[in-house]
Design a protein around this motif. Structure first.
Motif, short mmCIF file in Angstrom:
data_model
loop_
_atom_site.label_atom_id
_atom_site.label_comp_id
_atom_site.label_asym_id
_atom_site.label_seq_id
_atom_site.Cartn_x
_atom_site.Cartn_y
_atom_site.Cartn_z
N GLU A 1 0.84 -1.21 0.00
CA GLU A 1 0.00 0.00 0.00
C GLU A 1 0.87 1.25 0.00
O GLU A 1 0.63 2.19 -0.76
N TYR A 2 1.90 1.26 0.83
CA TYR A 2 2.76 2.45 0.93
C TYR A 2 3.54 2.69 -0.35
O TYR A 2 3.56 3.81 -0.89
N ILE A 3 4.21 1.65 -0.87
CA ILE A 3 5.05 1.88 -2.06
C ILE A 3 4.20 2.21 -3.28
O ILE A 3 4.63 2.97 -4.16
N SER A 4 2.98 1.68 -3.34
CA SER A 4 2.08 2.03 -4.45
C SER A 4 1.72 3.51 -4.41
O SER A 4 1.62 4.17 -5.45
N ALA A 5 1.56 4.03 -3.20
CA ALA A 5 1.14 5.42 -3.03
C ALA A 5 2.24 6.41 -3.34
O ALA A 5 1.95 7.58 -3.63
N VAL A 6 3.51 5.97 -3.31
CA VAL A 6 4.62 6.90 -3.53
C VAL A 6 5.34 6.67 -4.85
O VAL A 6 6.47 7.11 -5.04
N GLY A 7 4.67 5.98 -5.79
CA GLY A 7 5.21 5.89 -7.14
C GLY A 7 5.84 4.57 -7.53
O GLY A 7 6.43 4.47 -8.61
N TYR A 8 5.71 3.56 -6.69
CA TYR A 8 6.31 2.26 -7.01
C TYR A 8 5.23 1.20 -7.21
O TYR A 8 5.32 0.09 -6.69
N LEU A 9 4.22 1.55 -7.99
CA LEU A 9 3.11 0.64 -8.24
C LEU A 9 3.58 -0.62 -8.96
O LEU A 9 3.15 -1.74 -8.65
N LYS A 10 4.47 -0.47 -9.95
CA LYS A 10 4.97 -1.64 -10.68
C LYS A 10 5.72 -2.58 -9.74
O LYS A 10 5.63 -3.80 -9.87
N ALA A 11 6.45 -2.02 -8.81
CA ALA A 11 7.17 -2.85 -7.84
C ALA A 11 6.19 -3.61 -6.95
O ALA A 11 6.40 -4.79 -6.64
N ALA A 12 5.11 -2.95 -6.56
CA ALA A 12 4.09 -3.60 -5.74
C ALA A 12 3.43 -4.75 -6.49
O ALA A 12 3.24 -5.85 -5.93
N GLU A 13 3.10 -4.52 -7.76
CA GLU A 13 2.48 -5.57 -8.56
C GLU A 13 3.43 -6.74 -8.74
O GLU A 13 3.02 -7.91 -8.72
N ALA A 14 4.72 -6.44 -8.94
CA ALA A 14 5.70 -7.51 -9.11
C ALA A 14 5.84 -8.32 -7.83
O ALA A 14 5.96 -9.55 -7.89
N LEU A 15 5.86 -7.67 -6.69
CA LEU A 15 5.97 -8.39 -5.42
C LEU A 15 4.79 -9.34 -5.22
O LEU A 15 4.96 -10.44 -4.68
N LYS A 16 3.62 -8.91 -5.64
CA LYS A 16 2.44 -9.78 -5.54
C LYS A 16 2.63 -11.05 -6.38
O LYS A 16 2.16 -12.12 -6.02
N ALA A 17 3.35 -10.89 -7.51
CA ALA A 17 3.57 -12.04 -8.40
C ALA A 17 4.67 -12.96 -7.91
O ALA A 17 4.76 -14.11 -8.33
N GLY A 18 5.52 -12.44 -7.03
CA GLY A 18 6.59 -13.27 -6.48
C GLY A 18 7.96 -12.61 -6.59
O GLY A 18 8.14 -11.64 -7.31
N SER A 19 8.92 -13.16 -5.88
CA SER A 19 10.25 -12.56 -5.83
C SER A 19 10.93 -12.57 -7.19
O SER A 19 11.67 -11.63 -7.53
N ALA A 20 10.71 -13.60 -7.99
CA ALA A 20 11.34 -13.66 -9.32
C ALA A 20 10.86 -12.51 -10.20
O ALA A 20 11.66 -11.89 -10.92
N ALA A 21 9.57 -12.21 -10.14
CA ALA A 21 9.02 -11.11 -10.92
C ALA A 21 9.58 -9.78 -10.45
O ALA A 21 9.87 -8.88 -11.26
N PHE A 22 9.76 -9.63 -9.14
CA PHE A 22 10.31 -8.39 -8.61
C PHE A 22 11.76 -8.19 -9.05
O PHE A 22 12.15 -7.10 -9.46
N GLU A 23 12.57 -9.25 -8.98
CA GLU A 23 13.97 -9.14 -9.37
C GLU A 23 14.10 -8.84 -10.87
O GLU A 23 14.98 -8.08 -11.28
#
Length: 326
Positions: A241-263
């Protein structure tokens, strides 16, 4: 007067022509079994003249070493290149602290030193064992002492790593600012932000205490450290919620998909950042961009070879490989 790198960048353009493009990466992914894939890598000159007798890991280490040697030859003692090497230097420090505390030889856990100014892994271990912290760069001394004492007295390897990792991130930001390079500053800010997000999310998932998170997260542009730590204490959803609100929405979505998607997103964001440097004909930023592109290429080959060795399907590998620079 700022130094120009006209002749060096001409060589960079030649080196860029040897980078794997999307078509070559696709060919490696679809190459069949592991032996066919690594043979294709060798045929492209990876590993040098002795590649046939080298293991996969030896080939990849050779290419990493060659990349840093190219950077040294092209840019000399550049502050910008030093920013890029900072994580490698602190990785070696972490390994040395563990070897010193546990009495283990370093062996192959260290990255090689490609210039005479770098301390070898064995030298680092001796420095830690003898408490000769004055021989370390100033920015490493306090964290090396704190990390070693933490590990030796409490056996808490995670806290030891956290102290060194945070200092690494802070050092990157400081070096980048000192360099005056716009690319180095943007790269370090992006790198630190994504590392902070990763740290906070993992801490939330494992219910880490506040003191641990505070000592792990580095202050950086774009993220409020206190708010990120507070979010981590509230759980993974609060971090997202916090990172989505400060401009890191893509990072938040990737984290939901898993660590591989985030990396993968992390690496792709770096590639997008450095892409404009392909049109830089004068500054060290073009050399730095090539180095980052080359390291990403090596990571792609590692991912593909690992996948082939473990019988991962081509469809999964396509999802995992990083965006190419060329």
């Amino acid at each position: 007067m700022k130094r120009e790198y006209i002749f060096q960048i001409a060589r960079v353009r030649s080196l860029e022509n040897r980078l794997f493009d999307n078509q070559m990466i696709a060919q490696l992914v679809s190459s069949g079994d592991y032996d066919t894939c690594i043979s294709a890598v060798r045929e492209h000159g990876w590993g040098g003249d002795n590649s046939q007798s080298m293991t996969e890991e030896e080939i990849l280490k050779y290419e990493i070493g060659r990349t840093w040697k190219d950077a040294q030859e092209l840019a000399g003692e550049s502050e910008v290149i030093d920013v890029l090497k900072t994580p490698q230097s602190f990785h070696n420090l972490k390994a040395a602290v563990k070897c010193a505390a546990c009495g283990y030889p370093g062996g192959t856990v260290f990255y090689g030193n490609e210039d005479s100014s770098s301390l070898t892994g064995d030298e680092l271990v001796r420095i830690i064992q003898n408490g000769e912290y004055g021989r370390l760069p100033e920015y490493m001394r306090d964290c090396a002492d704190e990390a070693f004492k933490s590990l030796a007295h409490t056996g808490n390897g995670q806290m030891s790593d956290a102290v060194i990792d945070r200092t690494c991130l802070e050092t990157m930001l400081s070096k980048a600012k000192s360099s005056g390079s716009g690319l180095a500053i943007k790269y370090s800010e992006l790198y630190v932000a994504y590392c902070d997000i990763r740290i906070a999310y993992r801490a939330a998932a494992t219910a880490r205490p506040k003191d641990f998170i505070m000592r792990s997260v580095a202050a950086c542009e774009g993220l409020d450290k206190d708010k990120l730590v507070s979010a981590a204490l509230g759980g993974t959803d609060k971090v997202l919620e916090y990172i989505s609100a400060v401009g890191y929405l893509k990072a938040a979505e990737a984290l939901k998909a898993g660590s591989a998607a985030f990396e993968k997103l992390f690496d792709d964001e770096i590639t997008e950042l450095i892409r404009p440097s392909k049109y830089d004909s004068f500054t060290v930023g073009a050399i730095a961009a090539y180095v980052l592109a080359r390291l990403c290429e090596i990571k792609n080959v590692r991912i593909i070879l690992s996948g082939k060795r473990n019988l991962v399907s081509d469809d999964v590998l396509v999802e995992r490989v990083r965006m190419t620079y060329v």
